[in-house]
Motif scaffolding. Structure first.
Motif, PDB file in Angstrom:
ATOM      1  N   PHE A 104     -21.637   1.517  -0.826  1.00  0.00           N
ATOM      2  CA  PHE A 104     -21.140   0.152  -0.978  1.00  0.00           C
ATOM      3  C   PHE A 104     -20.170   0.076  -2.143  1.00  0.00           C
ATOM      4  N   GLY A 105     -19.320  -0.937  -2.107  1.00  0.00           N
ATOM      5  CA  GLY A 105     -18.553  -1.275  -3.287  1.00  0.00           C
ATOM      6  C   GLY A 105     -17.050  -1.267  -3.091  1.00  0.00           C
ATOM      7  N   PRO A 106     -16.348  -2.068  -3.906  1.00  0.00           N
ATOM      8  CA  PRO A 106     -14.890  -2.136  -3.840  1.00  0.00           C
ATOM      9  C   PRO A 106     -14.251  -0.978  -4.588  1.00  0.00           C
ATOM     10  N   GLY A 107     -12.956  -0.859  -4.433  1.00  0.00           N
ATOM     11  CA  GLY A 107     -12.224   0.184  -5.147  1.00  0.00           C
ATOM     12  C   GLY A 107     -10.762   0.162  -4.777  1.00  0.00           C
ATOM     13  N   ASN A 108     -10.001   1.052  -5.381  1.00  0.00           N
ATOM     14  CA  ASN A 108      -8.573   1.123  -5.064  1.00  0.00           C
ATOM     15  C   ASN A 108      -8.361   1.797  -3.709  1.00  0.00           C
ATOM     16  N   GLN A 109      -7.114   2.040  -3.376  1.00  0.00           N
ATOM     17  CA  GLN A 109      -6.801   2.607  -2.061  1.00  0.00           C
ATOM     18  C   GLN A 109      -7.408   3.995  -1.871  1.00  0.00           C
ATOM     19  N   TYR A 110      -7.549   4.749  -2.951  1.00  0.00           N
ATOM     20  CA  TYR A 110      -8.114   6.092  -2.844  1.00  0.00           C
ATOM     21  C   TYR A 110      -9.625   6.020  -2.590  1.00  0.00           C
ATOM     22  N   VAL A 111     -10.287   5.108  -3.263  1.00  0.00           N
ATOM     23  CA  VAL A 111     -11.721   4.925  -3.045  1.00  0.00           C
ATOM     24  C   VAL A 111     -11.982   4.421  -1.628  1.00  0.00           C
ATOM     25  N   THR A 112     -11.151   3.489  -1.180  1.00  0.00           N
ATOM     26  CA  THR A 112     -11.299   2.963   0.184  1.00  0.00           C
ATOM     27  C   THR A 112     -11.132   4.078   1.214  1.00  0.00           C
ATOM     28  N   ASP A 160     -20.209   0.006   3.675  1.00  0.00           N
ATOM     29  CA  ASP A 160     -20.301  -1.435   3.877  1.00  0.00           C
ATOM     30  C   ASP A 160     -19.117  -1.961   4.666  1.00  0.00           C
ATOM     31  N   MET A 161     -17.913  -1.565   4.288  1.00  0.00           N
ATOM     32  CA  MET A 161     -16.685  -2.032   4.934  1.00  0.00           C
ATOM     33  C   MET A 161     -15.516  -1.362   4.227  1.00  0.00           C
ATOM     34  N   PRO A 162     -14.321  -1.421   4.809  1.00  0.00           N
ATOM     35  CA  PRO A 162     -13.143  -0.990   4.055  1.00  0.00           C
ATOM     36  C   PRO A 162     -12.777  -2.098   3.057  1.00  0.00           C
ATOM     37  N   ALA A 163     -13.057  -1.867   1.769  1.00  0.00           N
ATOM     38  CA  ALA A 163     -12.788  -2.895   0.750  1.00  0.00           C
ATOM     39  C   ALA A 163     -11.825  -2.329  -0.284  1.00  0.00           C
ATOM     40  N   GLY A 164     -10.565  -2.666  -0.144  1.00  0.00           N
ATOM     41  CA  GLY A 164      -9.547  -2.129  -1.023  1.00  0.00           C
ATOM     42  C   GLY A 164      -9.072  -3.139  -2.050  1.00  0.00           C
ATOM     43  N   PRO A 165      -7.794  -3.063  -2.415  1.00  0.00           N
ATOM     44  CA  PRO A 165      -7.231  -3.960  -3.426  1.00  0.00           C
ATOM     45  C   PRO A 165      -7.462  -5.429  -3.090  1.00  0.00           C
ATOM     46  N   SER A 195       0.841  -1.197   0.000  1.00  0.00           N
ATOM     47  CA  SER A 195       0.000   0.000   0.000  1.00  0.00           C
ATOM     48  C   SER A 195       0.869   1.238   0.000  1.00  0.00           C
ATOM     49  N   GLN A 196       0.257   2.332  -0.472  1.00  0.00           N
ATOM     50  CA  GLN A 196       0.936   3.615  -0.394  1.00  0.00           C
ATOM     51  C   GLN A 196       0.806   4.146   1.028  1.00  0.00           C
ATOM     52  N   LYS A 232     -31.821   5.095   0.903  1.00  0.00           N
ATOM     53  CA  LYS A 232     -31.007   5.602  -0.207  1.00  0.00           C
ATOM     54  C   LYS A 232     -29.587   5.033  -0.112  1.00  0.00           C
ATOM     55  N   VAL A 233     -29.176   4.282  -1.133  1.00  0.00           N
ATOM     56  CA  VAL A 233     -27.842   3.677  -1.125  1.00  0.00           C
ATOM     57  C   VAL A 233     -27.084   4.053  -2.390  1.00  0.00           C
ATOM     58  N   GLY A 234     -25.770   4.152  -2.239  1.00  0.00           N
ATOM     59  CA  GLY A 234     -24.883   4.405  -3.374  1.00  0.00           C
ATOM     60  C   GLY A 234     -24.018   3.183  -3.610  1.00  0.00           C
ATOM     61  N   LEU A 235     -23.949   2.735  -4.856  1.00  0.00           N
ATOM     62  CA  LEU A 235     -23.145   1.568  -5.217  1.00  0.00           C
ATOM     63  C   LEU A 235     -21.968   2.022  -6.069  1.00  0.00           C
ATOM     64  N   TYR A 236     -20.772   1.755  -5.598  1.00  0.00           N
ATOM     65  CA  TYR A 236     -19.589   2.141  -6.383  1.00  0.00           C
ATOM     66  C   TYR A 236     -19.085   0.933  -7.172  1.00  0.00           C
ATOM     67  N   ILE A 237     -18.933   1.091  -8.467  1.00  0.00           N
ATOM     68  CA  ILE A 237     -18.480   0.018  -9.349  1.00  0.00           C
ATOM     69  C   ILE A 237     -17.192   0.444 -10.045  1.00  0.00           C
ATOM     70  N   PRO A 238     -16.072  -0.208  -9.742  1.00  0.00           N
ATOM     71  CA  PRO A 238     -14.820   0.124 -10.435  1.00  0.00           C
ATOM     72  C   PRO A 238     -14.977  -0.071 -11.944  1.00  0.00           C
ATOM     73  N   GLY A 239     -14.339   0.783 -12.709  1.00  0.00           N
ATOM     74  CA  GLY A 239     -14.452   0.663 -14.164  1.00  0.00           C
ATOM     75  C   GLY A 239     -13.176   1.029 -14.880  1.00  0.00           C
ATOM     76  N   GLY A 240     -12.064   1.017 -14.152  1.00  0.00           N
ATOM     77  CA  GLY A 240     -10.799   1.439 -14.748  1.00  0.00           C
ATOM     78  C   GLY A 240     -10.211   0.387 -15.667  1.00  0.00           C
ATOM     79  N   THR A 241      -9.231  -0.376 -15.146  1.00  0.00           N
ATOM     80  CA  THR A 241      -8.573  -1.377 -15.984  1.00  0.00           C
ATOM     81  C   THR A 241      -9.481  -2.559 -16.263  1.00  0.00           C
ATOM     82  N   ALA A 242     -10.537  -2.752 -15.449  1.00  0.00           N
ATOM     83  CA  ALA A 242     -11.495  -3.841 -15.672  1.00  0.00           C
ATOM     84  C   ALA A 242     -12.876  -3.366 -15.240  1.00  0.00           C
ATOM     85  N   PRO A 243     -13.810  -3.227 -16.184  1.00  0.00           N
ATOM     86  CA  PRO A 243     -15.174  -2.794 -15.826  1.00  0.00           C
ATOM     87  C   PRO A 243     -15.913  -3.919 -15.116  1.00  0.00           C
ATOM     88  N   LEU A 244     -16.093  -3.816 -13.823  1.00  0.00           N
ATOM     89  CA  LEU A 244     -16.608  -4.925 -13.029  1.00  0.00           C
ATOM     90  C   LEU A 244     -18.136  -4.939 -12.991  1.00  0.00           C
TER      91      LEU A 244
END
Length: 428
Positions: free
Chosen positions: A205-213, A227-232, A20-21, A120-132
């Protein structure tokens, strides 16, 4: 991969560190973006989307036309695969519904618990190197089953300001209310504060990189739940001499290709098998389309030889992996003994990929050792448990004196008086 033979317990802390950074560098960047968007709303969202994603946004939401176009672009075969996964995920998460719990704790004292959806919920979906788009299934399906009123999905656009059609198609299929063409820190900040265009949500909710976490964790300081700290992504495989080295290597690489900051670990009680897996990794990695990413992730990863299953299990629980695969001749030992893991995969024919896509379990899981205290996303993640109680005249007489004594002992006279007045009224 780094090879470690029989590490001493006093070395485990350093050995099991995640790549991690520095937290300070990440938090500074995240806080700066949050402050900007809190002040400038949509203008800040668009500016950071231009800076980080290279996209100039005219419209922040996916349009009706884009929904129609996305459906046309998805092959019938992929639609069928998504439908199969959707059915299994719905089946598993629907089974998690619980009935109202009603108990009479004392005669005349009825207590019960009912669950209500988070509105009201927000869902974060990574879409950078792989659109999940698979993450859309994992988050939107339980949100819909729970009955959430507003489901806002945020995902980063490409440089043309477009969203991957598979994400759009899957979101529409799963009842997402709106799709926001925003990713990264700015998406989390927008959902946290709300802007002229983006609604504020109650939980993200949702996974993401270290910045999103880090951004999600910062959101909690402003009253928004996560939801939780969900990083790399990370994976630990335990294997003995009976494991299939080819299968094990493929599982390790399946996580390594997620991102350069992913981490995979093999713990083996067989030195020969450890070496066999290492050779398989070197062979299989050459054929990956994301070879460069996987190679960098493998540099953060480890092959660890442990002589006994007892010590191996202790090390695994100390690490607390996001994904844990068991490929041994004594699987039940690890199943019964695991205390800290996000999701467990058992046997030669249970690849971690199954949980990522279509077996039915959720793939949004705690990373970075948070499995020691957090669960993965499940139906209850989208619900709140509200307790109710109703006390009759007989009930207040049964517990009233105990309440008076306890309140008096804490020096809370008004608490005592609220009971005393009621008890006295019943004596008349």
């Amino acid at each position: 991969m780094n090879k470690i033979i029989n590490p001493q317990k006093n070395e485990w802390s350093e050995l099991l560190k995640r790549p991690s950074q520095t937290i300070e560098a990440i938090e500074t960047a995240v806080t700066s973006v949050f402050d900007d968007i809190k002040r400038n709303g949509d203008d800040g969202i668009k500016r950071y989307t231009s800076i980080f994603d290279g996209a100039e946004l005219n419209e922040m939401y996916v349009s009706d036309k884009e929904f129609l176009d996305a459906e046309k672009e998805i092959s019938s075969e992929l639609k069928e695969a998504i439908s199969l996964a959707k059915r299994n995920i719905e089946k598993f998460h629907s089974a998690q519904k619980t009935n109202k719990v009603v108990v009479e704790t004392t005669e005349g004292v009825a207590c019960w618990q009912e669950k209500r959806p988070i509105q009201k919920v927000g869902l974060y979906i990574p879409g950078g190197t792989a659109p999940l788009f698979s993450s859309v299934l994992m988050l939107a399906i339980p949100a819909q089953i729970a009955g959430c009123n507003e489901i806002i999905l945020a995902t980063p656009p490409n440089k043309k300001g477009e969203i991957n059609p598979a994400i759009i198609y899957t979101a529409q299929l799963c009842g997402v209310t709106k799709i926001l063409k925003v990713g990264g820190i700015q998406a989390i900040a927008g959902l946290t504060f709300g802007t002229e265009t983006i609604p504020q949500v109650y939980k993200i909710f949702g996974p993401g990189n270290q910045y999103v976490t880090a951004a999600k964790q910062l959101a909690t300081k402003y009253g928004v739940a996560i939801d939780m700290p969900a990083g790399p992504s990370e994976l630990l495989v335990v294997a003995d001499e009976t494991a299939n080295a080819s299968f094990v290597a493929s599982d390790l690489l399946s996580q390594a290709e997620h991102g350069v900051d992913s981490q995979v670990i093999l713990v083996s009680t067989s030195l020969a098998k450890l070496k066999e897996v290492e050779k398989e990794i070197e062979s299989q990695i050459q054929n990956l389309s994301r070879k460069k990413i996987a190679i960098q992730a493998i540099e953060n990863s480890k092959l660890i030889f442990i002589e006994t299953k007892e010590v191996a299990l202790e090390l695994i629980n100390e690490y607390g992996p996001e994904h844990f695969i068991i490929c041994t001749n004594e699987n039940d030992y690890y199943i019964d003994g695991v205390q800290n893991a996000g999701s467990v995969f058992i046997g030669d024919y249970t690849p971690e990929s199954a949980g990522d896509y279509a077996s039915g379990t959720n793939h949004t899981l705690p990373t970075n050792g948070y499995s020691k205290a957090y669960s993965g996303v499940n139906l209850d993640s989208f619900l709140k448990a509200i307790s109710f109680q109703k006390i009759s005249e007989k009930g207040i007489q049964n517990i009233g004196s105990a309440i008076e004594l306890m309140a008096e002992a804490e020096g809370l006279d008004a608490h005592k008086n609220a009971v005393t007045l009621r008890l006295n009224s019943l004596k008349k």
